[in-house]
Design an enzyme around this catalytic site. Structure first.
Site, mmCIF file in Angstrom:
data_model
loop_
_atom_site.group_PDB
_atom_site.id
_atom_site.type_symbol
_atom_site.label_atom_id
_atom_site.label_comp_id
_atom_site.label_asym_id
_atom_site.label_seq_id
_atom_site.Cartn_x
_atom_site.Cartn_y
_atom_site.Cartn_z
ATOM 1 N N HIS A 80 -10.770 -4.854 10.241
ATOM 2 C CA HIS A 80 -11.474 -4.570 8.994
ATOM 3 C C HIS A 80 -12.645 -3.639 9.211
ATOM 4 O O HIS A 80 -13.462 -3.458 8.319
ATOM 5 C CB HIS A 80 -11.980 -5.874 8.353
ATOM 6 C CG HIS A 80 -10.906 -6.643 7.681
ATOM 7 N ND1 HIS A 80 -10.057 -7.476 8.351
ATOM 8 C CD2 HIS A 80 -10.536 -6.702 6.382
ATOM 9 C CE1 HIS A 80 -9.211 -8.018 7.494
ATOM 10 N NE2 HIS A 80 -9.477 -7.569 6.298
ATOM 11 N N GLU A 92 0.804 -1.229 0.000
ATOM 12 C CA GLU A 92 0.000 0.000 0.000
ATOM 13 C C GLU A 92 0.826 1.263 0.000
ATOM 14 O O GLU A 92 0.542 2.199 -0.728
ATOM 15 C CB GLU A 92 -0.926 0.044 1.218
ATOM 16 C CG GLU A 92 -2.208 -0.729 1.068
ATOM 17 C CD GLU A 92 -1.981 -2.190 1.321
ATOM 18 O OE1 GLU A 92 -0.861 -2.548 1.701
ATOM 19 O OE2 GLU A 92 -2.919 -2.975 1.125
#
Lengths: 520, 410
Positions: B215, B146
């Site tokens: 998450h 990322e």
């Protein structure tokens, strides 16, 4: 007797280059194991690449503290591999190290389904070439395979160079350009130090003294459209890329005429005109940005169909960065997509006070290239001609679309990490050793000894550069400081991003906004 | 230029059933330009029950004028459908894709980068089919890095492309925080304006259905302090497509927050090209008694609570702030000046969330108009538990909203 390359010897026979340095010792190393990096490209292109690459590889090992093991400040790391680490820092690049390392080659499995990776097997002659090995008269080479004392092979020009045919690496014009660029870098940085201590610039200022060969050697091969991404040690990269000394000095003084309007400072040099994409304060931060610029180049060629877009990006960073995740992530992506980028490691052995050897499990950074499928090259970064040769190949590779290259330039900074660094950790002997290999002195000697330039011409360049630097200081001194109105400009490209105020108007329409006094 | 807003139907309160299919008929604004109606235009106030009336009394007119900019209605209705196309129905993730696809067709420098955006079509199918249509380089499947691929997007943006970087889950962008904060937000400034970074960073965040703590993160609170970026949160297919397009066209770096649970919302959106203003809030339901400020998924909890509240005789004004940074203080301010009571309902954590900043901003700017302290309902400062019951209790539920309004309006 070795798994080394037939090319090497072929090279010895055929291309007689006049380069400073002593080959013979280095050849012995080559003969012992394939310690230079693996080129995943097919052999035919290697033939093209090899000569100069090998050249620099010849100068891989050299001593840092060959004479005084007792002086090393660091301790032996625990649990280290015996052969490699039972020495002082001099062993870092010594011959012995190379031979003991098994060379990890993944030769059998293809990398992906769509692109079978053609790797010659490890057991065949190095590049899959069927050339026969030809030993020349230098079989009287000194095969110091595990030599304890490693001679500094990349010293200044030695007299024995006269046995080579006069086949010079550079023309007079090129030589003068290189000389001038390096002198500009040196003089500018020296002036920065002066100005800092006089209170004209503040904060963190990181000087490039001693590393000029890397900047000049690489950047002078670039076109204006090519991009350079640097670190906080970016003044000289900016100058080499073409940013005027005035603009850089003004930026350092924090004046509005600086290349970034005084908003960036020493560590954030940018120039859209010269495609200098920064200037980054955190290490490793610029590498993804450089990867992105290389991606744009590929995108322009393949998606936007600008067929002649072959812009190359250079990413400069240090040895400390090579332990950072962004480095590895970008090596992977660049090799995966064959981006036109060259990763240039300016290995000056020190990350502030952290020795490269204390921070890195395998200090040979160039070896990390092949792990990702790109060539990894080590070059003597104190010698601008060698750097130039390697740079030419690496940049050429990128321009032809063959993908990235990792180049490790072994270099040294003569000053501390920054002007605030007392620089007490580094051994004076080490500093003296490298001071003797000053790249500017080396090039000067080369130019004079090869009759490319006279003493007078070089002195004239010195004087000219002094004037340029003085002028830049004057210009910066006389430039205005940024006014208040500049405070809120440039935060957003589209100032509507400051939003809508309570009165229903966009904040950027507020007159106080342009005065810099608006509350946002 | 007078603009007539026509209600299309009731702003139906939504059921909070666990099913993923919502029908959202709302008052939506379909501007021809990015700036909405000028102030002072005479408008037709659309009430939440769908009745259209022209309010001519002075106070009403001022109220109408005040809310002119913020009222969001659909331009077409059954009465005048002959003048505009019927629109088409789709789900929110399809609306995002449509917006993305239209922008990619319109401008060849728009590209997408992210994990599994290409061949896989996106983990929430937002980019499905785009790789086949535009190629592997324009819809780039990245390795799992990322920080680096976000930085790569920033470098590409600096050199002329317009990348849309997808974080497979917003939480993963924590790994890209270095690039987002240092480079995305700052490079335009530190380069003295030489480089623009027209990047869009998007992804699903928020608390889902038992996805676990990592998450279920809400990154808007972490990113909100970064200078130089804009943050928007979409909540309906209409504003999802509009915000996506506006974000891509914007020269500023924009972070678009989507929500995992809202991807299957269905709505009818216009056929014609439209964008939603990045800096504006959306009036969901005009009202008189209390201003409820919300965004993303909490909008639906609020609207469900609104149903109950209306039955109990309250008249809440619901505003979807949409622009998390910067706040649309005009819309919000007008509402505060009208109702004098503010309730903020958000999914962010209590500490340092969007609600905290919004509370401060309203207090600073509109203290005189408040009859009661601002109430802020946020998620608990707790890592989102896996167990369904616990997870439910960390997030604001409609019942709590009803109670809060009742408390506020006392």
């Amino acid at each position: 007797m070795f798994g080394g390359s037939p090319f090497l010897f072929h090279f010895i026979n055929s291309s007689r280059r006049s380069l400073p340095g002593d080959y013979s010792h280095a050849l012995s190393l080559v003969s012992s194991a394939p310690h230079f990096s693996f080129f995943p490209s097919p052999p035919s292109s290697l033939l093209y690449l090899s000569p100069s690459i090998f050249h620099s590889l010849l100068h891989l090992p050299f001593s840092l503290l060959s004479s005084s093991p007792a002086n090393t400040p660091h301790q032996k790391p625990k649990g280290s591999r015996k052969v490699e680490r039972d020495r002082t820092m001099s062993s870092a690049f010594s011959a012995g190290k190379f031979t003991t390392q098994p060379f990890p080659l993944n030769t059998t499995s293809p990398r992906s389904h769509d692109k079978p990776f053609n790797i010659p097997s490890a057991t065949s002659p190095f590049f899959g070439s069927s050339r026969k090995l030809r030993l020349n008269s230098s079989s009287k080479l000194n095969l110091h395979r595990r030599s304890g004392t490693v001679v500094a092979v990349s010293d200044v020009v030695k007299e024995k160079k006269s046995k080579f045919a006069p086949n010079l690496l550079i023309t007079k014009e090129e030589g003068l350009v290189l000389y001038e660029d390096m002198v500009l870098g040196r003089a500018f940085e020296d002036m920065c130090a002066q100005m800092y201590y006089r209170g004209k610039m503040f904060g963190f200022v990181h000087l490039y003294n001693g590393q000029e060969a890397v900047s000049t050697g690489f950047i002078k091969h670039l076109k204006k459209e090519d991009s350079v991404v640097s670190t906080y040690r970016d003044h000289v990269h900016a100058l080499s890329k073409g940013v005027p000394a005035r603009a850089v000095m003004s930026e350092l003084f924090g004046k509005t005429t600086g290349c970034c309007r005084g908003q960036g400072g020493s560590m954030h040099m940018f120039s859209s005109e010269h495609n200098l994409l920064g200037g980054f304060a955190f290490i490793g931060e610029g590498i993804p940005v450089a990867t992105g610029a290389a991606f744009t180049s590929k995108y322009k060629r393949e998606v936007l169909k600008e067929a002649d877009c072959d812009h190359v990006t250079l990413a400069f960073f240090g040895d400390g960065t090579c332990n950072n995740g962004q480095f590895f992530e970008c090596l992977n992506m660049a090799a995966l997509w064959k981006l036109p980028i060259v990763f240039v490691v300016e290995n000056n052995l020190w990350a502030i006070g952290m020795s490269h050897l204390r921070a890195t499990s395998d200090p040979q950074i160039y070896k990390k290239g092949p792990a990702f499928g790109m060539p990894g090259i080590h070059v003597d970064g104190m010698d601008v001609l060698k750097v130039r040769e390697v740079a030419k190949e690496a940049i050429g590779r990128a321009r032809r679309g063959e993908g990235p290259t990792l180049v490790e330039c072994e270099t040294y900074r003569f000053r501390g990490h920054s002007l605030a660094d007392p620089d007490e950790l580094r051994d004076p002997a080490e500093k003296a050793h490298y001071a003797a290999r000053d790249p500017i002195t080396a090039l000067k000697k080369y130019l004079i000894e090869n009759s490319l330039a006279s003493e007078a011409e070089l002195k004239a360049i010195d004087k000219k550069i002094d004037e340029v630097v003085e002028d830049s200081v004057e210009f910066a001194d006389e430039s205005p400081l940024p006014s208040r109105s500049q405070l809120l400009e440039n935060v957003f490209a589209d100032p509507k991003g400051f939003g809508i105020g309570p009165d229903g108007q966009y904040r950027c329409e507020d007159p106080k906004f342009t005065e810099g006094t608006a509350h946002v | 230029m007078a603009a007539i807003f026509q209600g299309v139907g009731a702003a139906a309160a939504l059921s909070s059933s666990p099913s993923n299919s919502f029908d959202s008929k709302k008052l939506l604004f379909s501007p021809r330009r990015s700036f909405s109606v000028k102030k002072g235009a005479s408008v037709v106030v659309v009430r939440s029950d769908g009745n259209v009336n022209l309010d001519l009394n002075p106070r009403g007119r001022r109220a109408q004028q005040l809310i002119a900019n913020a009222v969001a209605t659909k331009a077409d209705s059954s009465a005048t459908s002959s003048s505009s196309k019927p629109g088409h129905e789709l789900l929110l993730f399809e609306a995002l894709r449509e917006g993305l696809e239209e922008e990619m067709e319109r401008d060849a420098s728009v590209c997408v980068m992210g994990e599994d955006v290409g061949h896989y079509g996106g983990s929430y199918k937002v980019t499905k089919g785009l790789a086949t249509k535009f190629g592997d380089l324009r819809v780039l499947d990245t390795p799992i890095a990322e920080n680096s691929f976000t930085g790569m997007g920033i470098g590409a943006a600096m050199t002329g492309l317009r990348p849309v970087v997808e974080g497979m889950n917003m939480g993963f962008l924590l790994l890209a925080f270095n690039q987002i904060s240092n480079n995305c937000g700052m490079l335009h400034y530190t380069s003295g304006g030489q480089f623009t970074i027209p990047i869009v960073i998007r992804g699903p965040g928020g608390v889902g259905r038992q996805l676990g703590a990592e998450h279920s993160q809400r990154l808007e609170s972490y990113f909100q302090s970064i200078p130089g970026i804009q943050m928007v949160a979409c909540s309906t297919p209409y504003n999802a497509k509009g915000l996506m397009k506006a974000a891509i066209r914007s020269e500023n770096p924009v972070i678009l927050f989507e929500h995992v649970l809202l991807y299957n919302l269905k709505e009818r959106i216009p056929d014609e090209d439209y964008i939603c203003n990045l800096e504006e809030a959306e009036m969901v339901r005009p009202g008189e008694h209390v201003t409820i400020l919300t965004y993303s998924r909490m909008r639906y909890h609020v609207m469900q609570a609104a149903k109950t509240l209306v039955n109990k005789g309250y008249d809440p004004e619901v505003i979807d702030i949409r622009s998390l940074k910067p706040f649309d203080l005009y819309t919000i301010g007008n509402s505060v000046k009208k109702t004098h009571r503010v309730l903020i309902v958000e999914e962010c954590m209590r500490t340092g969330g969007i609600g905290a900043s919004l509370t401060a901003a309203i207090n600073e700017n509109f203290l005189d108009y408040l009859d009661a302290p601002i109430m802020c309902l946020s998620s608990q400062d707790v890592p989102t538990p896996y167990a369904g019951t616990l997870e439910e209790w960390t997030v604001v539920q409609p019942a709590q909203i009803v109670t809060a309004v009742e408390q506020l309006c006392h």
